[in-house]
Motif scaffolding. Structure first.
Motif, PDB file in Angstrom:
ATOM      1  N   GLN A 101      13.191  19.237  17.891  1.00 59.69           N
ATOM      2  CA  GLN A 101      13.517  19.833  19.173  1.00 59.69           C
ATOM      3  C   GLN A 101      12.290  19.759  20.082  1.00 59.69           C
ATOM      4  OE1 GLN A 101      15.092  23.724  17.771  1.00 59.69           O
ATOM      5  NE2 GLN A 101      17.024  23.068  18.692  1.00 59.69           N
ATOM      6  N   PHE A 102      12.514  20.054  21.370  1.00 52.87           N
ATOM      7  CA  PHE A 102      11.492  19.820  22.386  1.00 52.87           C
ATOM      8  C   PHE A 102      11.340  21.041  23.293  1.00 52.87           C
ATOM      9  CE2 PHE A 102      13.428  15.897  21.056  1.00 52.87           C
ATOM     10  CZ  PHE A 102      12.358  15.043  20.866  1.00 52.87           C
ATOM     11  N   ASP A 103      10.148  21.135  23.874  1.00 56.09           N
ATOM     12  CA  ASP A 103       9.891  22.200  24.841  1.00 56.09           C
ATOM     13  C   ASP A 103      10.567  21.911  26.172  1.00 56.09           C
ATOM     14  OD1 ASP A 103       7.964  23.663  23.140  1.00 56.09           O
ATOM     15  OD2 ASP A 103       6.733  21.866  23.424  1.00 56.09           O
ATOM     16  N   VAL A 104      10.664  20.631  26.500  1.00 51.60           N
ATOM     17  CA  VAL A 104      11.241  20.238  27.790  1.00 51.60           C
ATOM     18  C   VAL A 104      11.970  18.912  27.630  1.00 51.60           C
ATOM     19  CG1 VAL A 104       9.061  19.153  28.492  1.00 51.60           C
ATOM     20  CG2 VAL A 104      10.748  19.748  30.227  1.00 51.60           C
ATOM     21  N   VAL A 105      13.106  18.801  28.322  1.00 50.86           N
ATOM     22  CA  VAL A 105      13.849  17.555  28.412  1.00 50.86           C
ATOM     23  C   VAL A 105      13.849  17.112  29.868  1.00 50.86           C
ATOM     24  CG1 VAL A 105      16.081  16.414  28.130  1.00 50.86           C
ATOM     25  CG2 VAL A 105      15.318  18.109  26.440  1.00 50.86           C
TER      26      VAL A 105
END
Length: 259
Positions: A101-105
């Motif tokens: 998962q990511f902090d920002v897309v």
């Protein structure tokens, strides 16, 4: 979609597959809304990879996805990313399986290609699979107020080999006010019967908020030009959204949606 971006990329790639001021502007937007601390960043529709490269050079861990042959140009970019990294994946973001998962897309200049159902499916993937709790999505949205003004416009682009533009090209834009969709058609002057088009679904901020319903994403703020304003308030400059072909939607991940 893949064919459109692959063919136009073959026309423009030699000139545009390089880091430019636009890439640094996008990085500035990311930092303005997320801060400058190193982050896990997912970029969708990454094109030639130049924005992803600049983001990695700023110290972020970037995963970039691009379905078209524009991705092939990314190998030519020199990445000097102390503390950062860049992983480039040539795949379809509707089906690709990502292990983290990511902090920002980020989705720069591409949201709206396809149907409303396509956009909602993508938004749900962003919310339920890719964003960490408390994460943020930065999405460029095509602005119908401007695209409607361009209905019927045609443009002729002459070659400029010194800058890498080898082809003589024509463009025609039409806009359907019922579906709020722009059709952007291009052709090479040497092959006028081989036209290629992309259809761009345009959304007002109110339409976008309706599209987000049930996705777990919430429209927090909007950036158009140099001005950022809350999505629930009318901007001080009433003509702002009539001057920009797209605006940046800042989406926050809300609590899980109850069935």
């Amino acid at each position: 979609m893949k064919d459109f971006y692959s063919r136009t990329g073959s026309w423009w790639g030699p000139a545009e597959a390089r880091i430019s001021e636009r890439d640094h502007q996008r990085l500035s937007l990311l930092h303005a809304h997320l801060g400058t601390e190193p982050a896990q960043v997912l970029e969708l529709g990454a094109g030639y990879g130049s924005t992803a490269a600049v983001t990695a050079q700023a110290g972020h861990a970037v995963t970039a996805i691009e379905i078209s042959d524009r991705a092939d140009f990314a190998e030519e970019l020199t990445i000097d990313a102390p503390g950062g990294s860049l992983t480039f994946i040539k795949d379809d973001f509707y089906s690709v399986d990502l292990p983290r998962q990511f902090d920002v897309v980020c989705y720069w200049d591409g949201f709206g290609v396809g149907s409303d159902a396509d956009q909602r499916r993508l938004l749900r993937r962003i919310a339920t699979q890719w964003l960490r709790p408390g994460g943020t999505a930065l999405i460029d949205v095509f602005n119908p107020f401007v695209w409607a003004q361009w209905d019927g416009d045609e443009e002729h682009r002459t070659p400029n080999p010194d800058l890498g533009y080898e082809h003589e090209l024509f463009e025609r834009v039409t806009f359907d006010p019922v579906t709020c969709t722009a059709t952007d058609t291009w052709w090479d002057a040497a092959r006028p019967d081989e036209k290629i088009s992309q259809r761009l679904r345009c959304y007002t901020p109110a339409d976008l908020a309706l599209l987000l319903a049930g996705t777990q994403l919430e429209l927090a703020t909007i950036t158009a030009g140099d001005l950022t304003f809350e999505a629930t308030r009318r901007p001080e400059d009433s003509g702002l959204l009539r001057r920009h072909a797209s605006y940046l939607a800042i989406l926050r991940l809300g609590p899980p949606v109850k069935d």
